[in-house]
Every structure is written in C-alpha cells, then in structure tokens.
Motif scaffolding. Structure first.
Motif, short mmCIF file in Angstrom:
data_model
loop_
_atom_site.label_atom_id
_atom_site.label_comp_id
_atom_site.label_asym_id
_atom_site.label_seq_id
_atom_site.Cartn_x
_atom_site.Cartn_y
_atom_site.Cartn_z
N GLY A 38 0.80 -1.22 0.00
CA GLY A 38 0.00 0.00 0.00
C GLY A 38 0.83 1.27 0.00
O GLY A 38 2.03 1.27 0.30
N GLY A 39 0.18 2.37 -0.35
CA GLY A 39 0.88 3.64 -0.49
C GLY A 39 1.45 4.18 0.79
O GLY A 39 2.55 4.73 0.82
N ARG A 40 0.74 4.03 1.90
CA ARG A 40 1.20 4.58 3.18
C ARG A 40 2.53 3.96 3.58
O ARG A 40 3.50 4.67 3.89
CB ARG A 40 0.13 4.33 4.24
CG ARG A 40 0.53 4.81 5.63
CD ARG A 40 -0.52 4.50 6.66
NE ARG A 40 -0.71 3.07 6.83
CZ ARG A 40 -1.14 2.52 7.97
NH1 ARG A 40 -1.41 3.28 9.01
NH2 ARG A 40 -1.30 1.22 8.06
N ARG A 41 2.60 2.64 3.57
CA ARG A 41 3.83 1.97 4.00
C ARG A 41 4.94 2.18 2.97
O ARG A 41 6.12 2.25 3.34
CB ARG A 41 3.57 0.49 4.22
CG ARG A 41 2.64 0.21 5.40
CD ARG A 41 2.50 -1.28 5.65
NE ARG A 41 1.61 -1.56 6.78
CZ ARG A 41 0.31 -1.72 6.69
NH1 ARG A 41 -0.28 -1.62 5.50
NH2 ARG A 41 -0.43 -1.96 7.75
N THR A 42 4.58 2.28 1.71
CA THR A 42 5.60 2.53 0.69
C THR A 42 6.24 3.89 0.89
O THR A 42 7.46 4.05 0.81
CB THR A 42 4.97 2.43 -0.71
OG1 THR A 42 4.43 1.13 -0.91
CG2 THR A 42 6.02 2.69 -1.79
N LEU A 43 5.42 4.90 1.16
CA LEU A 43 5.96 6.24 1.41
C LEU A 43 6.84 6.25 2.66
O LEU A 43 7.92 6.86 2.67
CB LEU A 43 4.81 7.24 1.55
CG LEU A 43 5.19 8.70 1.81
CD1 LEU A 43 6.15 9.22 0.76
CD2 LEU A 43 3.93 9.57 1.87
#
Length: 489
Positions: free
Chosen positions: A341-346
């Motif tokens: 997901g985007g949150r953990r990737t960021l």
C-alpha cells in the motif's frame, strides 16, 4: 467548494499503444525537469557572461525555481478544467519559447524571462502523472506513475553532468539550444502521440486565487532562497517571508469562501492528503540536501584533508547513478504499492533516504563511498516520490486530480527550497580558511551536520507517512473510494 464527487470517469479508450503514451509522458517529464540544473555548471561564470553582478546573476537559477513552484498547482487546475492534453501541449510550447529566449540572450532581463518560462513548463509533470490514470491499463498505472513522478529527481541528477559536458565542450548558449531541441520534441510528441481524452470538467479558473497563490509563494520562496545572501535578519528577508506567509493565509481564507476554488482546501486538508503533502515537504527537503551537499564535498580541494578534489563534471558523473537509481526503482515501487500500500511505501521511502544519510556521515573518504550513500538515498527518494501521487489520486475526486497532484509537487518544491536555505546556513556557519587568499570553505563537520539534518528530516517524513489515512483506501472499490472521499466534504 466542489460538488460531491461524481462516479469515477470511465478509463479512456485509444488505439495508441499505452506503453508509447507512457514513454512520451515520462520522457517529456524528464526533459522538463532537466531545466532545474541546466545552468548550475556555468553559475559562477554568469556574471561575466551576462555582464551583471553576482547577486543579479543568481536570479537565473532562482527564477526557474519560482516558475515551477507557481506552475504546478495552477497547471493541475487548468488540466482539470480544460483537459490534460491541452495543458501538456501548452507546457511544451512554453518550454520551447523560454529555451529560445535564453538561447538568444546575452543580457540578464531576457535570460530571466526565459528561465521563468522554463520553470513554468514544470507544470507538465503533475499533469502527466494525473493523465496516466486515464490512459494506462490498470496493471500499468502504478509503474507509470512511479516512473513519471521519479523524473522530478532524475532530471535534476542527470542534468548536472549533461549540462557540464555541454558547457565544457561548446559555447554556453548550446545549453539552451539543446533544451530548445528537447522542447520541440516534447511539443511534437504531445501533439501527435498523446490521445485526445474528454476529461474536462465544468467550472472556472479562479484568477484571483491563482494570483494570490503566486504572490504569496514568490514572496516566501524568494525570502527563503535569498536569506543567506541578504542576511536572515535583514528587513527585506523578514518582510518577504512574513509577507508571503500572510498572503498565503489570506489566500487560504479566500479559497475557503469560493464555490469553485483554485485548490479545494477542504479536500486537501483532509488527513490523507495533508499528511502526504507534509511528508512531501520533508522528503523533498531530504532529496535537495543530498543534491546540494554531496557535490560540494566532492569538489572540495583534496588539500584540505577531507575534500575529494573532483571537477564539476566529475562530481556530476558521481551523482548521475543516483538519478538512474530513482528510475530503476520505479517497478520496485510499483510492486510495493500493490503489496503493502501507499502509506507503507511512502514511509519505507523516507526510512531508506534517512539510512542513506546516516551512511554518508561515516563514508566521506572516497568518491565511491559517497556514491554508495547517494544511491541508497536516491532509492528512498524514488520509492517515496512514487507513493506520493498514488496516495493523492486515491484520496481526491477525479475532478481535482490535476490540482491535487500539482499541489503535492508544490510541497516538494517548498521542501527543496527550504532545504537549500538550511544547508547554506549550516555550510557557512562552520568554515575554515583555505589557500593563500584565505577563501572560506565548509569544514568536514559542517558537511556531516547537513547529513544528520537530512536524515532527521527524512525520518520524520517516514513517521508522517504512517499517519496518511484513517481508512484502508487501497482495499476499497473505485465506487466505495469515491463515496468515502465525498463523505469528507
């Protein structure tokens, strides 16, 4: 305030190969971002080349920064209103005109006008990112968004050695003739290859809002970027910074009262978008700290005992692999976006960037050591830059996609500008006399302090990323996502 989000717009159908379309968008974004570092190799020579003072010549770099900062949110809004292809074509033409003006210039004023236009062309990038969602198959969207978003960093990294090579081999005007050729290619590709998509939305351009944003941003960014030259206690610096903030506050209050604002601050102030943009400031700060500090350390004379004695061209070549690392990590970022997901990737991107800085503190003894640290940090930037537009696009209505991504690009620019100012203060606060003329150069401790500051900024950005959204946006269907976004209005 915008009306509640409409159902998701159907994905555009076109007979053109989506790989070709994505390649055009990515390559053109790279061309636009090259303008950031185009004149850095000749920066010290500009006063003589333009027959002006060193203070005036410094505006040749600052002008492009300001143009890009203003262009990103405005171009995004224009794309939402009038369609993305027209704005992409217009941005390409603006770059062409600006490059031609610079190529024909031998004095300051036309050069500044051309450099402002080259900066305005940076509005191409957020529009290209939002356009991908409409023209690329679902399976390719994350990789395409990651690749195009990374171009903001790739262009700055690759532009330095390319520009140094051209400036060393040819007349300095050749820099702008080359950029003219790139702009011409961008324009033709935009006209002939990019598909026509019926993606315009009803509404009007908030001209007062655009003017207010431009005035506030320019005042604030000029004050921050010139503070070290003018003095942080000078009336001009303080007046511009405080005045810019005051204008931006008034602009925000004005926008909240508009039915059709330039930027829908209610959507942008929601927790998902707000935290993504705050993380963008800090990760943009970290990226620029690396781009400023490491070349200076590489170019510091070896006689100091810690400098690495590299030329401008050599320093650029040592930095270039970092730019390529951002691009190479696009498919990795895409996979991460899909799996975690985007949150953990960021957050992961910020953590990796921070780790690169920590490593740099202890690896300053040879160019290859800084290369390793740079590549690790650049991988983090690539991962983070890929996640940001994805999170924005997941959390704004389709009619605000361009403006949302544009505002995120602006937040990165704010981070890079503040980083430049902070790094300049640190590097000039601890210096030593060098050579028979007593030239002051930063100490090794000053460089290491910059690395530590960059590590802290990136780490804080990673923590903010974990606070991006209160609901599992990546698990929702498009219809559910739109309902969730609308509910926050």
């Amino acid at each position: 305030m915008n009306s509640p989000a409409s159902p998701p717009r159907p994905r555009a159908t076109t007979s053109k190969n989506p790989v070709v379309i994505i390649a055009v968008l990515g390559l053109s974004s790279l061309f636009a971002s090259l303008m950031q570092s185009l004149v850095i190799p000749i920066q010290l020579e500009l006063p003589d080349l333009l027959n002006t003072s060193r203070s005036n010549a410094s505006w040749v770099v600052t002008a492009t920064l300001l143009g890009g900062a203003v262009a990103m949110p405005v171009a995004g809004r224009l794309a939402d209103l009038f369609g993305k292809k027209p704005v992409l074509v217009a941005s390409s033409v603006i770059l062409l005109v600006g490059s031609l003006l610079c190529a024909l210039s031998d004095t300051l004023l036309p050069m500044l006008a051309g450099r402002v236009l080259q900066g305005l062309a940076m509005g191409y990038i957020p529009v290209a990112i939002s356009f991908v969602r409409e023209v690329a198959p679902v399976r390719m969207v994350n990789t395409a968004v990651a690749s195009i978003s990374a171009m903001l960093g790739v262009g700055g990294a690759l532009g330095l050695p390319l520009a140094a090579l051209i400036a060393d081999s040819l007349d300095w005007h050749a820099l702008f003739w080359v950029s003219l050729g790139l702009a011409a290619a961008m324009t033709l590709m935009a006209l002939l290859i990019l598909p026509h998509v019926h993606d315009a939305n009803p509404g009007r351009l908030d001209m007062i809002g655009a003017l207010g944003l431009a005035v506030g941003l320019v005042a604030f960014l000029v004050g921050v970027s010139k503070g070290n030259d003018w003095g942080w206690g000078s009336a001009t610096t303080i007046g511009l910074i405080i005045g810019g903030i005051a204008v931006l506050v008034l602009w925000g209050l004005f926008e909240l009262r508009q039915d059709d604002p330039l930027v829908d601050l209610r959507t942008m102030s929601g927790r998902p978008v707000l935290m993504t943009n705050l993380a963008a400031v800090l990760i943009g700060f970290g990226m620029m700290a690396q781009a400023i500090v490491i070349p200076q350390l590489l170019e510091t004379p070896s006689e100091t005992g810690y400098g690495l004695g590299q030329s401008v061209l050599q320093a650029g070549l040592w930095m270039a692999p970092g730019g390529l690392m951002m691009l190479l990590f696009a498919p990795v970022s895409s996979r991460l976006l899909t799996t975690i997901g985007g949150r953990r990737t960021l957050a992961l991107g910020g953590a990796v960037l921070s780790a690169g800085y920590v490593l740099a503190v202890f690896m300053t003894g040879a160019p290859w050591q800084l290369l390793v640290a740079t590549c690790i940090g650049s991988a983090g930037v690539g991962i983070g830059y890929a996640a940001m537009p994805t999170l924005i696009l997941e959390n704004v209505p389709p009619q605000d996609a361009g403006a949302g991504v544009g505002l995120n690009g602006l937040m990165r620019s704010v981070g890079t500008t503040v980083s430049g100012a902070v790094m300049a203060v640190v590097l000039t606060s601890a210096t030593m006399d060098f050579g028979p003329t007593g030239v002051e150069i930063p100490t090794l401790g000053a460089y290491q302090a910059c690395f530590i500051i960059g590590a802290v900024a990136a780490a804080v950005g990673a923590v903010l990323a974990l606070m991006v959204y209160p609901f599992r946006a990546e698990k929702l269907t498009p219809e559910e996502l739109q309902a969730a976004v609308s509910a926050r209005h």
